[in-house]
Design a protein around this motif. Structure first.
Motif, PDB file in Angstrom:
ATOM      1  N   HIS A 188     -20.021  -2.008   2.566  1.00 20.27           N
ATOM      2  CA  HIS A 188     -19.330  -0.756   2.779  1.00 20.27           C
ATOM      3  C   HIS A 188     -19.214  -0.170   1.278  1.00 20.27           C
ATOM      4  O   HIS A 188     -19.387  -1.042   0.186  1.00 20.27           O
ATOM      5  CB  HIS A 188     -17.956  -0.927   3.350  1.00 20.27           C
ATOM      6  CG  HIS A 188     -18.251  -1.588   4.894  1.00 20.27           C
ATOM      7  ND1 HIS A 188     -18.823  -0.835   5.645  1.00 20.27           N
ATOM      8  CD2 HIS A 188     -17.537  -2.677   5.367  1.00 20.27           C
ATOM      9  CE1 HIS A 188     -18.874  -1.635   6.990  1.00 20.27           C
ATOM     10  NE2 HIS A 188     -18.124  -2.883   6.663  1.00 20.27           N
ATOM     11  N   ALA A 189     -18.613   1.034   1.366  1.00 15.83           N
ATOM     12  CA  ALA A 189     -18.403   1.785  -0.075  1.00 15.83           C
ATOM     13  C   ALA A 189     -17.067   1.058  -0.759  1.00 15.83           C
ATOM     14  O   ALA A 189     -16.458   0.473  -0.257  1.00 15.83           O
ATOM     15  CB  ALA A 189     -18.240   3.218   0.063  1.00 15.83           C
ATOM     16  N   LEU A 248      -9.380   9.852   2.457  1.00 15.90           N
ATOM     17  CA  LEU A 248      -8.369   9.805   3.423  1.00 15.90           C
ATOM     18  C   LEU A 248      -9.141   9.551   4.748  1.00 15.90           C
ATOM     19  O   LEU A 248      -9.683  10.288   5.302  1.00 15.90           O
ATOM     20  CB  LEU A 248      -7.516  11.133   3.461  1.00 15.90           C
ATOM     21  CG  LEU A 248      -6.652  11.465   2.187  1.00 15.90           C
ATOM     22  CD1 LEU A 248      -6.002  12.848   2.159  1.00 15.90           C
ATOM     23  CD2 LEU A 248      -5.489  10.332   2.172  1.00 15.90           C
ATOM     24  N   ARG A 249      -8.563   8.531   5.471  1.00 17.05           N
ATOM     25  CA  ARG A 249      -8.901   8.104   6.685  1.00 17.05           C
ATOM     26  C   ARG A 249      -7.789   7.470   7.443  1.00 17.05           C
ATOM     27  O   ARG A 249      -6.917   6.959   6.824  1.00 17.05           O
ATOM     28  CB  ARG A 249     -10.167   6.972   6.545  1.00 17.05           C
ATOM     29  CG  ARG A 249     -11.543   7.653   6.005  1.00 17.05           C
ATOM     30  CD  ARG A 249     -12.440   6.276   5.839  1.00 17.05           C
ATOM     31  NE  ARG A 249     -13.747   6.638   5.570  1.00 17.05           N
ATOM     32  CZ  ARG A 249     -14.795   6.305   6.144  1.00 17.05           C
ATOM     33  NH1 ARG A 249     -14.853   5.390   7.288  1.00 17.05           N
ATOM     34  NH2 ARG A 249     -16.157   6.675   5.680  1.00 17.05           N
ATOM     35  N   PRO A 250      -7.944   7.502   9.040  1.00 11.23           N
ATOM     36  CA  PRO A 250      -6.740   6.719   9.578  1.00 11.23           C
ATOM     37  C   PRO A 250      -7.102   5.219   9.274  1.00 11.23           C
ATOM     38  O   PRO A 250      -8.114   4.829   9.025  1.00 11.23           O
ATOM     39  CB  PRO A 250      -6.957   7.286  10.921  1.00 11.23           C
ATOM     40  CG  PRO A 250      -8.398   7.969  10.959  1.00 11.23           C
ATOM     41  CD  PRO A 250      -8.714   8.354   9.617  1.00 11.23           C
ATOM     42  N   ALA A 251      -5.962   4.523   9.546  1.00  7.54           N
ATOM     43  CA  ALA A 251      -5.837   3.083   9.591  1.00  7.54           C
ATOM     44  C   ALA A 251      -7.165   2.451  10.754  1.00  7.54           C
ATOM     45  O   ALA A 251      -7.530   1.328  10.311  1.00  7.54           O
ATOM     46  CB  ALA A 251      -4.661   2.546   9.751  1.00  7.54           C
ATOM     47  N   SER A 252      -7.181   3.123  11.489  1.00  9.25           N
ATOM     48  CA  SER A 252      -8.243   2.628  12.741  1.00  9.25           C
ATOM     49  C   SER A 252      -9.422   2.746  12.033  1.00  9.25           C
ATOM     50  O   SER A 252     -10.164   1.913  12.448  1.00  9.25           O
ATOM     51  CB  SER A 252      -7.981   3.501  14.009  1.00  9.25           C
ATOM     52  OG  SER A 252      -8.300   4.803  13.605  1.00  9.25           O
ATOM     53  N   ASP A 253      -9.878   3.663  11.169  1.00  9.37           N
ATOM     54  CA  ASP A 253     -11.238   3.636  10.618  1.00  9.37           C
ATOM     55  C   ASP A 253     -11.495   2.037  10.006  1.00  9.37           C
ATOM     56  O   ASP A 253     -12.399   1.606   9.830  1.00  9.37           O
ATOM     57  CB  ASP A 253     -11.375   4.715   9.764  1.00  9.37           C
ATOM     58  CG  ASP A 253     -11.814   6.121  10.521  1.00  9.37           C
ATOM     59  OD1 ASP A 253     -11.591   6.016  11.611  1.00  9.37           O
ATOM     60  OD2 ASP A 253     -12.178   6.841   9.794  1.00  9.37           O
ATOM     61  N   PHE A 284     -13.215  -3.150   8.396  1.00  8.56           N
ATOM     62  CA  PHE A 284     -13.146  -4.373   7.819  1.00  8.56           C
ATOM     63  C   PHE A 284     -12.177  -5.458   8.735  1.00  8.56           C
ATOM     64  O   PHE A 284     -11.954  -6.706   8.426  1.00  8.56           O
ATOM     65  CB  PHE A 284     -12.146  -4.477   6.478  1.00  8.56           C
ATOM     66  CG  PHE A 284     -12.940  -3.687   5.446  1.00  8.56           C
ATOM     67  CD1 PHE A 284     -13.909  -3.895   4.642  1.00  8.56           C
ATOM     68  CD2 PHE A 284     -12.706  -1.844   5.268  1.00  8.56           C
ATOM     69  CE1 PHE A 284     -14.665  -3.394   3.724  1.00  8.56           C
ATOM     70  CE2 PHE A 284     -13.457  -1.470   4.370  1.00  8.56           C
ATOM     71  CZ  PHE A 284     -14.404  -1.964   3.424  1.00  8.56           C
ATOM     72  N   GLY A 285     -11.883  -4.925   9.627  1.00  4.32           N
ATOM     73  CA  GLY A 285     -11.263  -5.684  10.753  1.00  4.32           C
ATOM     74  C   GLY A 285      -9.607  -5.391  10.692  1.00  4.32           C
ATOM     75  O   GLY A 285      -9.235  -4.779   9.968  1.00  4.32           O
TER      76      GLY A 285
END
Length: 284
Positions: A176-177, A182-187, A192-193
C-alpha cells in the motif's frame, strides 16, 4: 353551515375515511370474473407469451390450446379454494398473504417525491444519510519477516521521522501507499485490518505513533481529519427515494391491516384481562 365547518364534522370525516378505504379495497380486490374472461387483450398477451417461448408466432390451434389450459387452471384453482384445500397448507397461506401484501403495497404513491419530503427524511435521521468522518494519514512500514522485532524497528522509524526525515525515504516496501488522502476509517480497516483502523480513532493529528497490522508495525501520522457531514440532496437522493418508497409501502399495508382488524376482529374473551388489553387490536 359553510363547507369548511361541514368538513370539520366528525360524521363527515368518518364518511370520507370510509369512502377512502372502500376505494382502496376496490383497487386491490381482484375481479372475480377476470380469470374466466377471454378478451382481445388476453388473446394478444397469450400470443406474445407463446411467441417468446416458441421463438415463432403460434398458429390458431396452439393459441386456442394455451387459452384452454389457462381457463382449466383457473377452474382448478377456484375449485380448490371452494373445497378449502388452501386452508391447511402453510405454503399456500404464506403465498396468499404475500400476494395480498404486495397488492396493498402497490397502492402506495412511490412514483416521485418532492424535494421537501426527501430532505425531511434526511434531516430526521442525519446519521443514516451522512458521509462518514474521514482522515488522511502517512504510514511507514517495518515489515514482519524483515526485522526480528518489527515494533522496535517502527520505534526507530518514529525517532527518525520526528527528527524530520522524509517518510518516502524510510521503511520497507509494502502493498500500500505511504500517503493517503481523506478516507473513512472503514477503508483503512480493509487495507490494514480492523485493529489498525481502531487505533486511528483517538490518534492526535500531527504526531507519529506505532500501530500494528498483519503486515508488521507501522509508524503512523494522522495528517488531517474531516468530520461526518450530511450528504447533499443530489448525492443522497437515490437512497432517500428508496427508503421513502419502502416506508410508504409499509404504511399502505398497515392502513389495510388496520381496516381488516376493524372488520374482522379477533375473539379475546378467554384471555386474561392484562393480556387482552395489551393485544386489543383497536389500540394497535
Amino acid at each position: 353551515m359553510t363547507w369548511r365547518a361541514l368538513v370539520r364534522e366528525p360524521l363527515v370525516q368518518f364518511l370520507v375515511a370510509g369512502l377512502a378505504l372502500f376505494a382502496l379495497h376496490a383497487q386491490v380486490r381482484p375481479d372475480p370474473d377476470a380469470g374466466m374472461r377471454v378478451d382481445r387483450d388476453r388473446v394478444e398477451s397469450t400470443r406474445a407469451g407463446l411467441t417468446e417461448r416458441l421463438a415463432r408466432a403460434p398458429d390458431d390451434r396452439e393459441l386456442a390450446a394455451a387459452l384452454r389450459d389457462a381457463l382449466d387452471d383457473e377452474r382448478m384453482a377456484r375449485e380448490a379454494v371452494r373445497l378449502g384445500l388452501d386452508r391447511d397448507d402453510p405454503i399456500v397461506r404464506r403465498r396468499l398473504i404475500q400476494k395480498l401484501r404486495l397488492a396493498h403495497e402497490s397502492t402506495a404513491d412511490v412514483d416521485s417525491f418532492a424535494d421537501a419530503a426527501l430532505l425531511a427524511l434526511r434531516d430526521a435521521e442525519p446519521a443514516r444519510y451522512s458521509a462518514p468522518a474521514r482522515l488522511a494519514l502517512t504510514q511507514v512500514l517495518a515489515a514482519r519477516g524483515r526485522h526480528p522485532d518489527p515494533a522496535a524497528a517502527a520505534g526507530e522509524l518514529v525517532r527518525l521521522l520526528e527528527a524530520g526525515a522524509d517518510p518516502a525515504a524510510l521503511g520497507d516496501p509494502g502493498p500500500h501507499a505511504r500517503r493517503f488522502g481523506l478516507r473513512p476509517a472503514s477503508d483503512y480497516a480493509g487495507l490494514f485490518g480492523p485493529e489498525f483502523a481502531a487505533a486511528l480513532t483517538d490518534m492526535p493529528a500531527g504526531t507519529w505513533s506505532i500501530v500494528q497490522s498483519p503486515l508488521g508495525a507501522h509508524a503512523v501520522r494522522v495528517d488531517a481529519r474531516a468530520p461526518a457531514e450530511l450528504l447533499p440532496l443530489a448525492a443522497a437522493r437515490p437512497r432517500l427515494a428508496a427508503d421513502l418508497a419502502e416506508r410508504r409501502r409499509a404504511e399502505a399495508v398497515e392502513a389495510a391491516l388496520a381496516e381488516l382488524r376493524r372488520s374482522d376482529p379477533a375473539d379475546l374473551t378467554d384471555l386474561p384481562a392484562d393480556l387482552a388489553a395489551m393485544l386489543a387490536e383497536h389500540d394497535l
